[in-house]
Enzyme design. Structure first.
Site: not given
Ligand code: A3P
Length: 293
Positions: A48, A52, A107, A137
């Site tokens: 999180k 991505t 991870h 998150s």
């Molecule tokens: P939130 O749940 O706070 O919205 P991961 O990819 O490590 O699983 O992380 C997911 C988190 O990154 C989520 O946070 C998601 O909304 C956020 N995220 C993904 N793409 C993003 C972007 N382009 N800009 C900002 N936040 C992004």
């Protein structure tokens, strides 16, 4: 669908001292013996932290639209998840995705990263995010992701976070382990989610120098545009439409993407208690997180 029946909620257990589920340890021999190539680029995070987002940025920087259009719209295919993607571990990755350099997501805490990546002197990008937003998150993610344990109640979730019981273990150990490693191994670029939110252009430039890339201004602007939250939310909708591991009706994967959403989840008392715990656990560290921007 038949596939859906394959996903079930796992138990957690300690694996080399780290909380894990079988989904990430089933093929441990293959993961451990993974053969890295010198130009592999690894994107490492605690779950999180913006994995991505970083994956899309790096894929766009190296390949522009090429891979998204010709290989796969899904970033989860273009940047395979080392400890999860069996096809990748066994070398069965779709031919069209075997573009060089390979971009690989993990991870794993630093001590569990396969030896070969260090031996090959691979570049690694570590993304860290403040613990309060991670918790929020991750909590919503654990609700919607069928292969994650049920998060239980929010109050107890904070305790689980603090005691390293969430999948991939202690956030404190994770961020500090990678931080310490980045002092001795110079090919780690340590990036903060909060900095990416604050000034994505600056962080992308930093990444480019680290990766030895020199896109022109137009290309940089394109990458910025395509990897903005709203834009990615749109493009991810397609990619996630036949992903039955996630139940987006419970909580969307692209949830809010902001810094400070923790304020909507922590009570004043929970926040004070957490701050106290955080101070103790981070006392020895010079790693600093922005809880708001
Ligand atoms: P939130 O749940 O706070 O919205 P991961 O990819 O490590 O699983 O992380 C997911 C988190 O990154 C989520 O946070 C998601 O909304 C956020 N995220 C993904 N793409 C993003 C972007 N382009 N800009 C900002 N936040 C992004």
């Amino acid at each position: 669908t038949a596939l859906e029946l394959n996903w079930y909620e796992p138990m957690t257990f300690k694996f080399e001292g780290v909380t894990m589920t079988h989904y990430f340890t089933d093929n441990w021999e293959k993961v451990k013996n993974f053969k890295a190539k010198p130009d592999d680029v690894v994107i490492a995070t605690y779950p999180k932290a913006g994995t991505t987002w970083m994956s899309e940025i790096v894929d766009q920087l190296f390949f522009g639209e090429i891979r998204r259009e010709s290989s796969s719209p899904s970033i989860f295919d273009r940047v395979p998840f080392l400890e999860f993607c069996e096809d990748f571990q066994t070398g069965n990755t779709e031919q069209s995705l075997l573009t060089s350099p390979r971009l690989i997501k993990t991870h794993l805490p630093v001590q569990l990263v396969p030896q070969s990546f260090w031996e090959q002197n691979c570049r690694m990008i570590y993304v860290a995010r403040n613990p309060k937003d991670i918790m929020v998150s991750y909590y919503h993610f654990d609700r919607m992701n069928k292969i994650q344990p049920d998060p239980g109640a929010w109050e107890e979730y904070i305790d689980k976070f603090n005691t390293g019981q969430l999948v991939f273990g202690s956030w404190y150990d994770h961020v500090q382990g990678w931080w310490e490693k980045s002092r001795s191994y110079s090919r780690i670029c340590y990036v903060f989610f909060e900095d990416m939110r604050e000034d994505p252009a600056r962080e992308i430039s930093r990444l480019c120098s680290f990766l030895g890339l020199s896109p022109n201004e137009t290309q940089k602007k394109e990458v910025l545009r395509k990897t903005g939250f709203e834009e990615m939310k749109k493009s991810m909708a397609d990619a996630l439409s036949n992903n039955d591991e996630f139940d987006e009706s419970v909580s969307p994967f692209m949830r809010k993407g902001i810094v400070g959403d923790w304020k909507n989840h922590f009570t004043v008392a929970q926040n004070e208690a957490f701050n106290e715990e955080y101070r103790k656990k981070m006392k020895e560290s010079d790693l600093k997180f922005k809880m708001e921007i």
